[in-house]
Design an enzyme around this catalytic site. Structure first.
Site, PDB file in Angstrom:
ATOM      1  N   LYS A   1     -11.059  -9.343 -58.247  1.00 26.34           N
ATOM      2  CA  LYS A   1     -11.230  -9.615 -59.679  1.00 26.34           C
ATOM      3  C   LYS A   1     -10.200 -10.561 -60.277  1.00 26.34           C
ATOM      4  CE  LYS A   1     -14.667  -6.856 -61.305  1.00 26.34           C
ATOM      5  NZ  LYS A   1     -15.802  -7.389 -62.060  1.00 26.34           N
TER       6      LYS A   1
HETATM    7  C1  LIG Z   1     -14.010  -2.161 -56.814  1.00 26.76           C
HETATM    8  C2  LIG Z   1     -15.004  -3.231 -57.120  1.00 26.76           C
HETATM    9  N1  LIG Z   1     -16.295  -2.998 -56.862  1.00 26.76           N
HETATM   10  C3  LIG Z   1     -17.244  -3.935 -57.087  1.00 26.76           C
HETATM   11  C4  LIG Z   1     -16.935  -5.181 -57.573  1.00 26.76           C
HETATM   12  C5  LIG Z   1     -18.013  -6.198 -57.806  1.00 26.76           C
HETATM   13  O1  LIG Z   1     -18.066  -6.417 -59.153  1.00 26.76           O
HETATM   14  P1  LIG Z   1     -18.717  -7.629 -59.912  1.00 26.76           P
HETATM   15  O2  LIG Z   1     -20.185  -7.548 -59.692  1.00 26.76           O
HETATM   16  O3  LIG Z   1     -18.335  -7.298 -61.310  1.00 26.76           O
HETATM   17  O4  LIG Z   1     -18.136  -8.911 -59.457  1.00 26.76           O
HETATM   18  C6  LIG Z   1     -15.604  -5.475 -57.844  1.00 26.76           C
HETATM   19  C7  LIG Z   1     -15.239  -6.800 -58.284  1.00 26.76           C
HETATM   20  O5  LIG Z   1     -14.455  -7.510 -57.705  1.00 26.76           O
HETATM   21  C8  LIG Z   1     -14.611  -4.484 -57.610  1.00 26.76           C
HETATM   22  O6  LIG Z   1     -13.301  -4.730 -57.851  1.00 26.76           O
END
Ligand SMILES: Cc1ncc(COP(=O)(O)O)c(C=O)c1O
Length: 340
Positions: free
Chosen positions: A42
């Site tokens: 993220k």
């Molecule tokens: C723990 C976790 N799960 C899933 C995701 C996938 O999320 P997104 O669809 O918001 O990119 C993220 C994002 O990096 C994450 O940190």
């Protein structure tokens, strides 16, 4: 070895790990995003959202960044805010893991809770409503609003470039968890723009509503769209070839089995995507390359996914499911003699 001056200079160029390979040469590669600062993917998009907001004048020097976050986005924003001299307020619930919250605090973030202590339910909508309200009421504040911010997906274009550089055009399937959709669809869009014919497979928890109902509670953290929450604008159904639902039991059993079998600690949402990929691996075309983004590492879930008591208390502990995943890992062990 390069010497850097900012933590954010360490973002990206994360390693690829081959977890499984079938007799026909079909392989499952994990892009280990836990090697980014904050231990998660993220931070890529956190930086992008801040840089773009600066460029458009929505964020001015000395301002306050506000975000609703289950943890990893908040960690990324805390780093970028510290580096660039902003205040950062994270609106959180108790569904987030405690270490993530403590680390955000350590980096100077202010935490605002929407739920009472002891209530560990996901409260995405309540968080977002409060963050929006606070942004309106605070002078020189910017709500990064990851679920509706185009910079989120753009933050992952570099993942596509890194994959192309490492694998050439050789990426046939991208299998990733979908929360806001930024990581899967940002990466996939850029791969397709580069001419890749990659098949895009999203994974969400059973109970999440982006790939159809029924909605219900789930424990996979940082992923999915809970009932009542709006599906993020980064979720691009035109790019999606298949949407798969994985239960908490299978997702967590996979994270635990991968740790025990290979020594690699992956988080619960990555466990879901790896489960979906492993289950299909043997039925995919010969020689295909499957890539899963491991959004974060298992170390963040020692008191949940990797804690037997926490798992048992919620009916999530399943030695049978773990044994099933271990069998798949052993059957598709990419090391020649079965030992790593
Ligand atoms: C723990 C976790 N799960 C899933 C995701 C996938 O999320 P997104 O669809 O918001 O990119 C993220 C994002 O990096 C994450 O940190």
């Amino acid at each position: 070895m390069r010497v850097v001056t900012r933590v954010s200079d360490l973002i990206g160029n994360t390693p690829l790990f081959e977890l499984a390979r079938t007799a026909t040469g079909t392989r499952l590669l994990l892009k280990l995003e836990q090697f980014n600062p904050t231990g998660a993917a993220k931070i890529r998009m956190a930086r992008q959202m801040v840089l773009d907001a600066e460029e458009t004048g929505q964020l001015r020097p000395g301002g306050t960044i506000i975000e609703s976050t289950s943890g990893n986005t908040g960690l990324g924003l805390a780093v970028i805010a510290a580096e660039r001299g902003y205040r950062f307020t994270a609106v959180v619930d108790n569904h987030a893991c405690r270490d993530k919250l403590a680390a955000m605090r350590a980096m100077g973030a202010q935490l605002v809770f929407v739920a009472d202590e002891g209530d560990d339910q996901l409260a995405t909508s309540a968080r977002e409503d409060l963050a929006a309200r606070m942004a309106k009421e605070t002078e020189n504040a910017f709500f990064t609003e990851q679920h509706n911010n185009p910079s989120n997906a753009v933050g992952y274009h570099a993942v596509a470039h890194e994959l192309t550089e490492a694998l050439g055009g050789d990426i046939d399937y991208l299998v990733c968890p979908v929360g806001t959709g930024g990581s899967l669809f940002g990466t996939a869009r850029e791969l397709r723009r580069q001419g890749s014919g990659v098949r895009v497979i999203g994974v969400e928890p059973v109970g999440s509503i982006a790939f159809g109902g029924p909605g219900g509670p789930y424990y996979q953290s940082g992923t999915g769209t809970p009932p009542g929450a709006e599906i993020g604008t980064a979720v691009d159904y035109d790019l999606l070839d298949e949407g798969i639902k994985v239960s908490d039991v299978d997702a967590f059993a996979t994270a635990r089995a991968v740790a025990a079998y290979s020594g690699l600690m992956i988080g619960g949402s990555a466990g879901g995507a790896v489960f979906a990929a492993l289950e299909r691996l043997a039925s995919l075309p010969e020689g295909a390359t499957v890539v899963t983004l491991v959004c974060d590492g298992g170390e963040k879930y020692l008191d949940t996914v990797f804690d037997d008591r926490w798992m048992r208390a919620r009916g999530l502990l399943s030695p049978e499911a773990e044994a099933g995943v271990t069998r798949l890992l052993a059957a598709h062990d990419p090391t020649a003699d079965g030992s790593r």
